[in-house]
Design a protein around this motif. Structure first.
Motif, PDB file in Angstrom:
ATOM      1  N   VAL A 395       0.840  -1.215   0.000  1.00  0.00           N
ATOM      2  CA  VAL A 395       0.000   0.000   0.000  1.00  0.00           C
ATOM      3  C   VAL A 395       0.868   1.256   0.000  1.00  0.00           C
ATOM      4  O   VAL A 395       0.597   2.241  -0.710  1.00  0.00           O
ATOM      5  CB  VAL A 395      -0.944  -0.012   1.222  1.00  0.00           C
ATOM      6  N   THR A 396       1.950   1.224   0.754  1.00  0.00           N
ATOM      7  CA  THR A 396       2.845   2.388   0.830  1.00  0.00           C
ATOM      8  C   THR A 396       3.475   2.687  -0.516  1.00  0.00           C
ATOM      9  O   THR A 396       3.535   3.838  -0.974  1.00  0.00           O
ATOM     10  CB  THR A 396       3.930   2.146   1.887  1.00  0.00           C
ATOM     11  N   ILE A 397       3.961   1.660  -1.160  1.00  0.00           N
ATOM     12  CA  ILE A 397       4.587   1.845  -2.480  1.00  0.00           C
ATOM     13  C   ILE A 397       3.575   2.370  -3.476  1.00  0.00           C
ATOM     14  O   ILE A 397       3.839   3.279  -4.292  1.00  0.00           O
ATOM     15  CB  ILE A 397       5.210   0.533  -2.950  1.00  0.00           C
ATOM     16  N   ARG A 402       1.618   7.045  -6.969  1.00  0.00           N
ATOM     17  CA  ARG A 402       0.476   7.822  -7.420  1.00  0.00           C
ATOM     18  C   ARG A 402       0.684   9.302  -7.165  1.00  0.00           C
ATOM     19  O   ARG A 402       0.331  10.155  -7.998  1.00  0.00           O
ATOM     20  CB  ARG A 402      -0.780   7.349  -6.698  1.00  0.00           C
ATOM     21  N   GLN A 403       1.283   9.648  -6.041  1.00  0.00           N
ATOM     22  CA  GLN A 403       1.543  11.059  -5.749  1.00  0.00           C
ATOM     23  C   GLN A 403       2.531  11.659  -6.737  1.00  0.00           C
ATOM     24  O   GLN A 403       2.376  12.793  -7.195  1.00  0.00           O
ATOM     25  CB  GLN A 403       2.073  11.191  -4.313  1.00  0.00           C
ATOM     26  N   LYS A 404       3.566  10.967  -7.148  1.00  0.00           N
ATOM     27  CA  LYS A 404       4.540  11.471  -8.127  1.00  0.00           C
ATOM     28  C   LYS A 404       3.871  11.700  -9.471  1.00  0.00           C
ATOM     29  O   LYS A 404       4.142  12.691 -10.180  1.00  0.00           O
ATOM     30  CB  LYS A 404       5.682  10.495  -8.262  1.00  0.00           C
ATOM     31  N   GLY A 405       3.012  10.882  -9.905  1.00  0.00           N
ATOM     32  CA  GLY A 405       2.354  11.060 -11.203  1.00  0.00           C
ATOM     33  C   GLY A 405       1.452  12.303 -11.202  1.00  0.00           C
ATOM     34  O   GLY A 405       1.383  13.066 -12.174  1.00  0.00           O
ATOM     35  N   SER A 406       0.793  12.587 -10.165  1.00  0.00           N
ATOM     36  CA  SER A 406      -0.086  13.760 -10.082  1.00  0.00           C
ATOM     37  C   SER A 406       0.715  15.064 -10.098  1.00  0.00           C
ATOM     38  O   SER A 406       0.321  16.057 -10.708  1.00  0.00           O
ATOM     39  CB  SER A 406      -0.927  13.651  -8.798  1.00  0.00           C
TER      40      SER A 406
END
Length: 417
Positions: A395-397, A402-406
């Motif tokens: 879940v952490t990975i 997802r945060q980097k892509g946004s």
């Protein structure tokens, strides 16, 4: 010419001369009507039987006939009883034959009976009475007790016979040579035959026989059967139960005892402790109902007779319902000894089992141990922890990616403004 007296010539004949030859000489000599002669016949009879003593007359002219016993006592005088002995009876008196009968013959009646004919000179012949005494069934005498590892001396005795009986020992159809001795008791004989044989406990109950042979038995024999009675120390063996024993089960132990004489008292005990309250003893059997682990220990069976003692022990191990180890029964054979035997039976695991550990003071013993947390619970907890950690990492990975892509998507938009 005066005729020769037949009695004189008969005396000149040699003693071994047969009765037939003597009779022939008498017939040839009696060539005149006045020649008279007497003949006697030998008799053989068994003791207690009836003997017939006969005197044959030739050219009898009414002269006096006298019959005498071996002691020269006159029994009959011309057919008239002279001796008061009712066993003698005159059964026949003719010019050719005089016969008396003797009943219930004994060895004291044995000897020569005189048939005498009184004419110008005395004619007499002797009838020899021989009495046979057949042996009774022989007896067996034991000099001392037969004890395992020693020798036994057996003597077969025939106390009275005539002539002497022949004795022989037989075992398993084969003759056992013995030392024969014979004693003269006057007119009868006593005979004995002694053997010495080594004995072991396997010889207890072995059959022997003493056989007596005698001419009066007509080819038959008198037999005394005997069985060896070998004394030996007892042996003891506890018959163990099958399978494993758990709490609540019942235990039944049977103490198998042999020995001669067979021990009367069988003693059950528990080493270093007393028998449980639920223990019941019935003869050679020990029974314990509703077993518990407090009954664990070594149980002892003992027996004793005059020639030694023996014991066997059984180690009881009761398992709780949770622990069900694979078990086997180990039987330790008895130590060979003539005075004492101790054997053991124990129930021990064949493979290491969780919950069981060796006793450091006794490597051969097995002691049941209890862990605070079952192994299955510990394994389940560890697996759950590993699974949780893996899920958290995943879940952490995923959130980081997802945060980097946004963030990269928002940069061109801001530049356009």
């Amino acid at each position: 010419m005066r005729p020769v007296r037949s009695s004189v010539l008969c005396r000149l004949l040699p003693a071994p001369c047969s009765l037939a030859l003597r009779s022939l000489v008498l017939v040839l000599l009696c060539i005149t009507p006045r020649c008279q002669a007497v003949q006697a016949e030998n008799v053989t009879v068994m003791e207690g039987g009836t003997a017939e003593i006969s005197c044959r007359l030739q050219n009898y002219d009414g002269s006096i006939v006298v019959i005498q016993n071996p002691r020269r006592q006159t029994l009959f005088f011309n057919g008239t009883r002279a001796l008061k002995d009712d066993r003698f009876q005159m059964v026949l008196f003719t010019p050719r034959l005089v016969r008396i009968e003797l009943t219930n013959v004994s060895v004291s009646d044995e000897g020569g009976y005189f048939c005498q004919l009184y004419t110008d000179s005395t004619h007499h012949q002797v009838a020899t009475l021989s009495v046979l005494v057949p042996p009774e069934t022989p007896t067996v005498e034991v000099k001392q007790e037969a004890v395992e590892g020693g020798e036994v001396e057996l003597t077969c005795v025939s106390p009275r016979s005539k002539p002497a009986a022949t004795l022989r020992w037989v075992r398993n159809g084969r003759e056992v040579p013995g030392v024969v001795s014979q004693q003269d008791n006057g007119k009868t004989f006593s005979v004995s035959s002694t053997i010495r044989i080594p004995v072991e406990r396997k010889d207890n109950g072995a059959a022997l026989s003493c056989e007596a042979f005698h001419p009066a038995l007509g080819g038959q024999k008198r037999i005394r059967h005997y069985r060896l009675d070998v004394y030996f120390a007892p042996t003891v063996r506890i018959v163990p139960p099958t399978g494993i024993l758990r709490e609540g089960d019942s235990l039944s132990l049977t103490c198998s005892v042999t020995g001669n004489p067979l021990p009367r008292n069988i003693q059950w005990s528990k080493i270093n402790d007393t028998l449980p309250e639920r223990a019941e003893i019935s003869g050679p059997t020990l029974q314990i109902s509703r077993l518990s682990q407090s009954y664990n220990g070594t149980y002892l069976c003992q027996a004793q007779n005059n020639y030694g003692r023996a014991a066997d022990h059984y180690t009881l191990l009761v398992y709780d319902i949770v622990s069900l180890p694979t078990t086997s029964t180990t039987v330790v054979p008895p130590t060979p000894s003539t005075t004492q035997q101790i054997t053991s039976h124990s129930t021990t695991p064949t493979l290491p089992t969780p919950g069981l550990a060796p006793d450091p003071e006794d490597p051969g013993a097995v002691v049941e141990t209890h862990s605070a947390v079952p192994y299955a619970v510990i394994g389940g907890v560890l697996a759950l922890l590993v699974f949780t950690v893996i899920c958290v990492l995943i879940v952490t990975i995923w959130c980081s990616v997802r945060q980097k892509g946004s963030y990269r998507t928002r940069e061109p938009i801001l530049a356009w403004y």
